[in-house]
Design a protein around this motif. Structure first.
Motif, PDB file in Angstrom:
ATOM      1  N   LEU A   1     -44.321 -65.290 106.174  1.00 49.67           N
ATOM      2  CA  LEU A   1     -43.664 -66.290 107.009  1.00 49.67           C
ATOM      3  C   LEU A   1     -43.156 -65.739 108.338  1.00 49.67           C
ATOM      4  O   LEU A   1     -43.307 -66.399 109.379  1.00 49.67           O
ATOM      5  N   PRO A   2     -42.552 -64.538 108.400  1.00 48.14           N
ATOM      6  CA  PRO A   2     -42.084 -64.029 109.700  1.00 48.14           C
ATOM      7  C   PRO A   2     -43.206 -63.716 110.687  1.00 48.14           C
ATOM      8  O   PRO A   2     -42.935 -63.487 111.863  1.00 48.14           O
ATOM      9  N   ARG A   3     -44.452 -63.699 110.219  1.00 43.11           N
ATOM     10  CA  ARG A   3     -45.586 -63.446 111.108  1.00 43.11           C
ATOM     11  C   ARG A   3     -46.453 -64.689 111.277  1.00 43.11           C
ATOM     12  O   ARG A   3     -47.557 -64.613 111.815  1.00 43.11           O
ATOM     13  N   THR A   4     -45.947 -65.821 110.815  1.00 41.29           N
ATOM     14  CA  THR A   4     -46.669 -67.080 110.898  1.00 41.29           C
ATOM     15  C   THR A   4     -46.220 -67.858 112.123  1.00 41.29           C
ATOM     16  O   THR A   4     -45.029 -67.954 112.406  1.00 41.29           O
ATOM     17  N   LEU A   5     -47.168 -68.418 112.844  1.00 44.79           N
ATOM     18  CA  LEU A   5     -46.848 -69.311 113.954  1.00 44.79           C
ATOM     19  C   LEU A   5     -46.449 -70.663 113.365  1.00 44.79           C
ATOM     20  O   LEU A   5     -47.286 -71.373 112.805  1.00 44.79           O
ATOM     21  N   LYS A   6     -45.185 -70.990 113.474  1.00 45.90           N
ATOM     22  CA  LYS A   6     -44.654 -72.160 112.776  1.00 45.90           C
ATOM     23  C   LYS A   6     -45.366 -73.446 113.173  1.00 45.90           C
ATOM     24  O   LYS A   6     -45.596 -74.318 112.341  1.00 45.90           O
ATOM     25  N   ARG A   7     -45.698 -73.605 114.445  1.00 49.52           N
ATOM     26  CA  ARG A   7     -46.371 -74.819 114.895  1.00 49.52           C
ATOM     27  C   ARG A   7     -47.719 -74.978 114.199  1.00 49.52           C
ATOM     28  O   ARG A   7     -48.115 -76.087 113.823  1.00 49.52           O
ATOM     29  N   LEU A   8     -48.439 -73.876 114.002  1.00 50.66           N
ATOM     30  CA  LEU A   8     -49.749 -73.960 113.372  1.00 50.66           C
ATOM     31  C   LEU A   8     -49.641 -74.183 111.872  1.00 50.66           C
ATOM     32  O   LEU A   8     -50.548 -74.718 111.249  1.00 50.66           O
ATOM     33  N   ASP A   9     -48.513 -73.759 111.295  1.00 46.28           N
ATOM     34  CA  ASP A   9     -48.310 -73.957 109.859  1.00 46.28           C
ATOM     35  C   ASP A   9     -47.712 -75.325 109.550  1.00 46.28           C
ATOM     36  O   ASP A   9     -47.773 -75.787 108.407  1.00 46.28           O
ATOM     37  N   ALA A  10     -47.134 -75.984 110.558  1.00 45.62           N
ATOM     38  CA  ALA A  10     -46.405 -77.234 110.336  1.00 45.62           C
ATOM     39  C   ALA A  10     -47.234 -78.321 109.653  1.00 45.62           C
ATOM     40  O   ALA A  10     -46.725 -78.984 108.735  1.00 45.62           O
ATOM     41  N   PRO A  11     -48.498 -78.572 110.039  1.00 47.98           N
ATOM     42  CA  PRO A  11     -49.236 -79.643 109.356  1.00 47.98           C
ATOM     43  C   PRO A  11     -49.358 -79.426 107.850  1.00 47.98           C
ATOM     44  O   PRO A  11     -49.334 -80.395 107.075  1.00 47.98           O
ATOM     45  N   TYR A  12     -49.487 -78.168 107.424  1.00 46.58           N
ATOM     46  CA  TYR A  12     -49.567 -77.894 105.991  1.00 46.58           C
ATOM     47  C   TYR A  12     -48.242 -78.229 105.309  1.00 46.58           C
ATOM     48  O   TYR A  12     -48.209 -78.875 104.257  1.00 46.58           O
ATOM     49  N   TYR A  13     -47.149 -77.789 105.921  1.00 47.40           N
ATOM     50  CA  TYR A  13     -45.845 -78.004 105.285  1.00 47.40           C
ATOM     51  C   TYR A  13     -45.439 -79.475 105.350  1.00 47.40           C
ATOM     52  O   TYR A  13     -44.784 -79.976 104.435  1.00 47.40           O
ATOM     53  N   ILE A  14     -45.833 -80.188 106.400  1.00 46.29           N
ATOM     54  CA  ILE A  14     -45.570 -81.626 106.470  1.00 46.29           C
ATOM     55  C   ILE A  14     -46.216 -82.332 105.279  1.00 46.29           C
ATOM     56  O   ILE A  14     -45.624 -83.228 104.672  1.00 46.29           O
ATOM     57  N   ALA A  15     -47.440 -81.919 104.933  1.00 48.11           N
ATOM     58  CA  ALA A  15     -48.131 -82.524 103.792  1.00 48.11           C
ATOM     59  C   ALA A  15     -47.468 -82.169 102.468  1.00 48.11           C
ATOM     60  O   ALA A  15     -47.538 -82.945 101.502  1.00 48.11           O
ATOM     61  N   GLU A  16     -46.808 -81.023 102.408  1.00 46.57           N
ATOM     62  CA  GLU A  16     -46.202 -80.552 101.154  1.00 46.57           C
ATOM     63  C   GLU A  16     -44.746 -80.956 100.989  1.00 46.57           C
ATOM     64  O   GLU A  16     -44.248 -81.046  99.871  1.00 46.57           O
ATOM     65  N   TYR A  17     -44.078 -81.214 102.116  1.00 48.97           N
ATOM     66  CA  TYR A  17     -42.624 -81.375 102.091  1.00 48.97           C
ATOM     67  C   TYR A  17     -42.176 -82.541 101.206  1.00 48.97           C
ATOM     68  O   TYR A  17     -41.134 -82.476 100.548  1.00 48.97           O
ATOM     69  N   GLN A  18     -42.950 -83.605 101.176  1.00 47.44           N
ATOM     70  CA  GLN A  18     -42.566 -84.782 100.391  1.00 47.44           C
ATOM     71  C   GLN A  18     -42.465 -84.474  98.902  1.00 47.44           C
ATOM     72  O   GLN A  18     -41.825 -85.209  98.149  1.00 47.44           O
ATOM     73  N   GLN A  19     -43.087 -83.396  98.468  1.00 47.42           N
ATOM     74  CA  GLN A  19     -43.033 -83.006  97.048  1.00 47.42           C
ATOM     75  C   GLN A  19     -41.813 -82.152  96.734  1.00 47.42           C
ATOM     76  O   GLN A  19     -41.557 -81.853  95.567  1.00 47.42           O
ATOM     77  N   GLU A  20     -41.063 -81.744  97.764  1.00 51.08           N
ATOM     78  CA  GLU A  20     -39.895 -80.901  97.540  1.00 51.08           C
ATOM     79  C   GLU A  20     -38.758 -81.721  96.926  1.00 51.08           C
ATOM     80  O   GLU A  20     -38.605 -82.911  97.209  1.00 51.08           O
ATOM     81  N   LYS A  21     -37.940 -81.060  96.114  1.00 50.92           N
ATOM     82  CA  LYS A  21     -36.832 -81.755  95.461  1.00 50.92           C
ATOM     83  C   LYS A  21     -35.837 -82.298  96.475  1.00 50.92           C
ATOM     84  O   LYS A  21     -35.278 -83.387  96.292  1.00 50.92           O
ATOM     85  N   ALA A  22     -35.585 -81.550  97.540  1.00 52.95           N
ATOM     86  CA  ALA A  22     -34.587 -81.950  98.534  1.00 52.95           C
ATOM     87  C   ALA A  22     -35.225 -82.688  99.707  1.00 52.95           C
ATOM     88  O   ALA A  22     -34.675 -82.722 100.809  1.00 52.95           O
TER      89      ALA A  22
END
Length: 550
Positions: free
Chosen positions: A203-224
């Motif tokens: 994660l500290p070497r990941t470009l957050k903007r490029l990773d955002a579409p993946y996490y947007i798709a996953e975030y709805q499954q998070e408990k919080a």
């Protein structure tokens, strides 16, 4: 055509939605690129903006309603991973200072590691001793933490923010990676996908903007999961994507006009890729000027690089270098006919940079010019080594090739279009090529050489740093490659240390860190995605073509 030096200048993926995406062939006419129509949104852009502004205000309120440290940490982490932290810079900075000052005695490995990572990325000191409570009597990490996969991944990512001398964090990376790899098949979605991505690029070497579409798709499954935050992330991504599409259209016009004017038909025609490369350092709306200036510099540097690598004789290289060192239009008389158009366009483009800057920012162009001249001088040095079949010592090679990797020069240029945070102090730091700036060049050079060496050398390639090391130390390929792998890790630690040492310049340290992170797109797993361009094609489409469903 083969290259002597695979300089880190632009990503190589083809741009499948552009007519002019393919490399230009000698003698072929240039064609204007045409963007395929983007997918149509059901909501007008004005309505999207109004809705996003209201959502942003709602999310801002969470910084007041969330009073516990753990709540604020998770909020900040979520905003960063969804790529919308740029909307809340002031709130995040205030919250991080509060988190740093408050006592924290959690027994949760996940929370302790998250706090460690967030604080260090914010340039706030925190000791690795915070992980002592998770160690056994022998001083090694307790096997009890294996039963907490989320905590293990949090530790793994946090440990990549180590600085020189923190061997215990190096051991934590090895420990966490081993156990995460062994349990991957038993993990559930979306956590399993996050583990997969972070094992490839932490994660500290990941470009957050490029990773955002993946996490947007996953975030709805998070408990919080928070629907307000998710909707804002989708809207912000799509609104920025529209801006970037318009910029690409204008930039392609500029780039194709330049290529048609200079007619260096041996050079690569990579206009969209230049924009994408610049975008990885600056994606935010208010950095449009910086983004375009850097993209233009990438085109100019690519033409210069290809001239030295592909076409110029040693004598022509000397003349080109002398003309650029003089930096005066009268020096055009030194040049062979085919380089005169490039030299004129180079002079004109830098003059345009100066014209576009505010009066109190015009001094910045001189720093970028000096960096460009320095890059050309190092290209010429490598050319002389090649033509004389000389293999320099490892130390001499690195001294030259860290600059010829291109990133130190590009970073100086990237500051030209920034706001007031790019002070004269910042330019002095950048042009000095120390700590994080040099580390960026080292990561670029060594990852490039490792990938190139693994695949094999082209007949016109200058000796790589690996070959210089082998020639000097009479060791095996494996030993030399291990040395470079370790030097890459040392360079990352230098970048981490710079966040503490360059507190006043922290925003700029993070920008050069973005440039360093972009190397992971190009050379992860020692595969050269610059030469073999298909590796990042999907990422370009994801960022610039496909909107996120609302």
């Amino acid at each position: 055509m083969p290259h002597r030096r695979r300089t880190l200048l632009l990503p190589a993926p083809s741009a499948p939605w552009l007519d002019a995406a393919a490399p230009h062939q000698a003698g072929a006419p240039f064609r204007r690129p045409r963007l395929r129509p983007p997918k149509v949104y059901n909501t007008s852009e004005d309505c999207m903006r109004v809705k996003a502004q209201k959502l942003q205000e709602d999310v801002q309120m969470l910084f007041q309603t969330f009073t516990r440290v753990v709540q604020k940490m998770n909020l900040i982490d979520t905003l960063q991973r969804l790529g919308i932290d740029h909307l809340f810079e002031d709130q995040i900075n205030t919250a991080m200072n509060e988190i740093h000052e408050k006592e924290f005695n959690s027994c949760s490995l996940y929370d302790v590691a998250l706090r460690f990572r967030l604080l260090r990325e914010s340039g706030l000191r925190v000791s690795p001793d915070v992980f002592s409570k998770f160690k056994g009597k022998d001083g090694s990490l307790s096997r009890d933490i294996i039963s907490e996969p989320r905590g293990l991944l949090s530790l793994y990512n946090a440990a990549y923010l180590s600085i020189p001398g923190e061997s215990e964090l190096d051991e934590a990376v090895i420990f966490a990676r081993h156990h995460l790899e062994s349990m991957r098949s038993s993990l559930n979605y979306p956590f399993s996908e996050q583990v997969k991505r972070n094992l490839e690029i932490p994660l500290p070497r990941t470009l957050k903007r490029l990773d955002a579409p993946y996490y947007i798709a996953e975030y709805q499954q998070e408990k919080a999961y928070n629907p307000t935050i998710l909707e804002l992330a989708k809207l912000d991504f799509n609104l920025l994507q529209r801006l970037h599409q318009e910029e690409i259209k204008a930039f392609c016009q500029w780039g194709n006009d330049l290529y048609e004017e200079v007619r260096l038909t041996y050079s690569r025609h990579r206009i969209v890729e230049c924009y994408f490369w610049s975008y990885t350092e600056y994606h935010e709306r208010h950095y449009g000027d910086a983004r375009i200036i850097l993209a233009k510099l990438l085109v100019l540097v690519t033409l210069l690089d290809d001239t030295f690598d592909m076409h110029a004789t040693l004598e022509e290289g000397w003349k080109l270098n002398e003309a650029i060192q003089r930096w005066d239009e009268s020096a055009i008389t030194l040049l062979p006919e085919y380089l005169k158009g490039y030299f004129v366009r180079l002079m004109n483009t830098f003059r345009e940079f100066e014209d576009e800057l505010k009066p109190d920012h015009k001094y910045r162009v001189a720093y970028s010019r000096k960096a460009f001249q320095n890059l050309c001088k190092h290209y010429q040095q490598e050319s002389e080594w090649f033509h004389s079949s000389h293999i320099p010592s490892f130390e001499d090679h690195v001294k030259c090739s860290v600059i010829s990797a291109g990133t130190p020069t590009l970073f100086v240029g990237s500051l030209m279009g920034m706001g007031d945070e790019a002070s004269k102090e910042a330019f002095e730091w950048a042009i000095g090529c120390t700590d994080a700036v040099r580390a960026c060049g080292e990561v670029a050079r060594f990852m490039d050489d490792l990938a190139s060496f693994k695949h094999g050398k082209n007949k016109l390639d200058v000796a790589s740093s690996i070959e210089s090391y082998i020639n000097q130390h009479h060791c095996t390929d494996e030993v030399a490659m291990d040395v470079l792998d370790n030097l890459v890790e040392d360079a990352w630690k230098t970048t981490n240390q710079a966040r503490f040492d360059r507190g006043a310049l922290l925003p700029l340290v993070n920008r050069v860190a973005n440039l360093t992170k972009s190397m992971t797109l190009l050379f992860r797993n020692k595969v050269d995605r610059y030469t073999f361009s298909h590796g990042n094609k999907d990422r370009i489409r994801q960022q610039f073509i496909d909107p996120i469903p609302l």
